[in-house]
Enzyme design. Structure first.
Site, short mmCIF file in Angstrom:
data_model
loop_
_atom_site.label_atom_id
_atom_site.label_comp_id
_atom_site.label_asym_id
_atom_site.label_seq_id
_atom_site.Cartn_x
_atom_site.Cartn_y
_atom_site.Cartn_z
N ASN A 106 1.86 3.12 11.47
CA ASN A 106 1.09 3.58 12.64
C ASN A 106 1.44 2.69 13.82
OD1 ASN A 106 -0.66 1.69 10.75
ND2 ASN A 106 -1.31 1.29 12.85
N MET A 136 -2.20 -6.96 6.64
CA MET A 136 -3.25 -7.79 6.04
C MET A 136 -2.82 -8.38 4.69
SD MET A 136 -6.36 -5.16 6.77
CE MET A 136 -6.49 -4.26 8.33
N SER A 137 -1.53 -8.64 4.54
CA SER A 137 -1.07 -9.10 3.23
C SER A 137 0.17 -9.97 3.38
CB SER A 137 -0.74 -7.88 2.35
OG SER A 137 0.40 -7.21 2.86
N HIS A 168 -5.82 -8.59 -1.98
CA HIS A 168 -5.82 -9.04 -0.58
C HIS A 168 -6.97 -10.01 -0.32
CE1 HIS A 168 -4.17 -4.92 -0.78
NE2 HIS A 168 -3.37 -5.29 0.20
N HIS A 196 -3.10 1.28 -4.45
CA HIS A 196 -2.69 0.12 -5.25
C HIS A 196 -3.03 0.41 -6.72
CE1 HIS A 196 -1.57 -2.75 -2.07
NE2 HIS A 196 -2.41 -2.03 -1.34
N ALA A 240 2.56 -2.23 4.15
CA ALA A 240 2.34 -1.27 5.24
C ALA A 240 1.90 -2.09 6.44
CB ALA A 240 1.24 -0.29 4.85
N TYR A 283 -8.85 -9.95 2.14
CA TYR A 283 -10.00 -9.24 2.73
C TYR A 283 -10.90 -8.61 1.67
CZ TYR A 283 -7.30 -4.87 2.15
OH TYR A 283 -6.58 -3.83 1.64
N GLU A 284 -10.40 -8.49 0.42
CA GLU A 284 -11.26 -7.98 -0.64
C GLU A 284 -12.20 -9.06 -1.16
OE1 GLU A 284 -9.05 -5.16 -3.51
OE2 GLU A 284 -7.46 -6.33 -2.57
N HIS A 317 -6.96 4.37 6.90
CA HIS A 317 -6.15 4.03 5.73
C HIS A 317 -5.48 5.26 5.12
CE1 HIS A 317 -4.72 1.54 2.46
NE2 HIS A 317 -5.34 2.27 1.55
N SER A 363 0.83 -1.21 0.00
CA SER A 363 0.00 0.00 0.00
C SER A 363 0.86 1.25 0.00
CB SER A 363 -0.86 0.06 1.26
OG SER A 363 -1.86 -0.89 1.23
N1 HPA Z 1 -3.14 -3.32 11.32
C1 HPA Z 1 -3.31 -4.11 10.23
N2 HPA Z 1 -2.89 -3.76 9.02
C2 HPA Z 1 -2.26 -2.58 8.90
C3 HPA Z 1 -2.06 -1.72 9.98
C4 HPA Z 1 -2.51 -2.11 11.26
O1 HPA Z 1 -2.37 -1.41 12.29
N3 HPA Z 1 -1.40 -0.62 9.51
C5 HPA Z 1 -1.22 -0.82 8.19
N4 HPA Z 1 -1.74 -2.00 7.80
#
Ligand code: HPA
Length: 279
Positions: A237, A213-214, A86, A64, A116, A88-89, A249, A33
């Protein structure tokens, strides 16, 4: 009935090969990302929109882009994917892993994954680049379930998923380019909701340093095909409950945007070192 998965890979690979004009990428790079800007570092780029590759979904997530870019970094021929799919999509594990399988079918033997991620380790700061030493698959999915694909192992060894030598080269490239880095374990979760503070405390006890998540599905396929793998997370973060901020996001993308230049220097330096070692 859908085509046999090996045929789907072959037809996607044929579509990419037809546009490569003789390039033979040996290194595949999956850009996480907001990190797609790395493609600007690729010389003599050949751009292939995902829409031109049969079986490739079109990424729907901001950050993306949805194109593969082949070309050169130094002497090395690379194929970078700006835009990933992903779980999750709603994409199947096989779709998520398709770009890696296509790169392997085209002759790539090395994979760099990037993403990320939220920082779980309390000393991590937003913008840190984390060299991935190992991962936890907490997605409860695995793209290797089902028939064994051509060139892949039924029971791949995962005792060294991220190649030691490539990690050493990443460290050397970071030092040479004066890019500060940290190292750690990446936990791959399904998402798309961010974690609760309780889940982050659990992941911390599991030994995770960062969460995203990837990445895990692509690494599983690469290892099944005996590709060498290296990985970099951009800490965007503090994970839920570690900082006070709400997760968003847009903030993740802002953080990768700020880290892009350092990420690019790291990856370009790493590819050059890898190439120098190969020749
Ligand atoms: N959690 C899950 N996926 C992420 C995060 C997070 O804090 N930051 C960026 N992708």
């Amino acid at each position: 009935m859908t085509a046999h998965p090996d045929r789907a890979i072959a037809s996607a690979a044929a579509a990419v090969r037809a546009r490569l004009g003789g390039l033979q990428p040996r290194i595949a790079i999956v850009l996480g990302s907001g990190l797609g800007g790395l493609v600007r570092r690729i010389a003599d780029p050949v751009e292939i929109p995902y829409a031109a590759i049969p079986g490739f979904p079109i990424p729907a997530i901001p950050g993306h882009a949805g194109r593969a870019v082949a070309g050169r970094i130094g002497e090395a021929q690379v194929l970078a994917y700006a835009g990933r799919f992903h779980p999750y999509e709603g994409h199947s594990p096989a779709d998520v892993a398709l770009p890696v399988r296509v790169a392997h079918a085209l002759g790539a033997h090395t994979l760099l994954v990037s993403n990320a991620a939220g920082g779980i380790r309390h000393t991590f700061r937003t913008g840190d680049l984390m060299l991935i030493r190992d991962h936890l698959n907490l997605m409860w999915r695995n793209p290797l379930v089902g028939p064994v694909h051509h060139g892949e192992l039924r029971f791949p060894d995962m005792s060294s998923p991220y190649d030691d030598e490539l990690l050493t080269l990443l460290r050397a490239a970071a030092h040479a380019a004066a890019v500060p880095f940290v190292e750690g374990i990446y936990a791959g979760v399904l998402g798309p909701s961010y974690e609760t503070p309780a889940e982050i405390r659990m992941l911390e006890r599991f030994g995770a340093d960062a969460v995203g998540m990837s990445t895990v599905p692509e690494v599983l396929c690469a290892r099944a095909a005996d590709m060498r793998v290296a990985g970099v997370s951009c800490i965007t973060n503090a994970a839920s409950g570690i900082g006070d901020a709400r997760l968003d996001h847009a903030d993740v993308l802002r953080a990768t945007g700020r880290a892009q230049e350092a990420f690019d220097r790291l990856v370009v330096g790493w590819v050059r070192q890898l190439c120098a070692g190969d020749s």
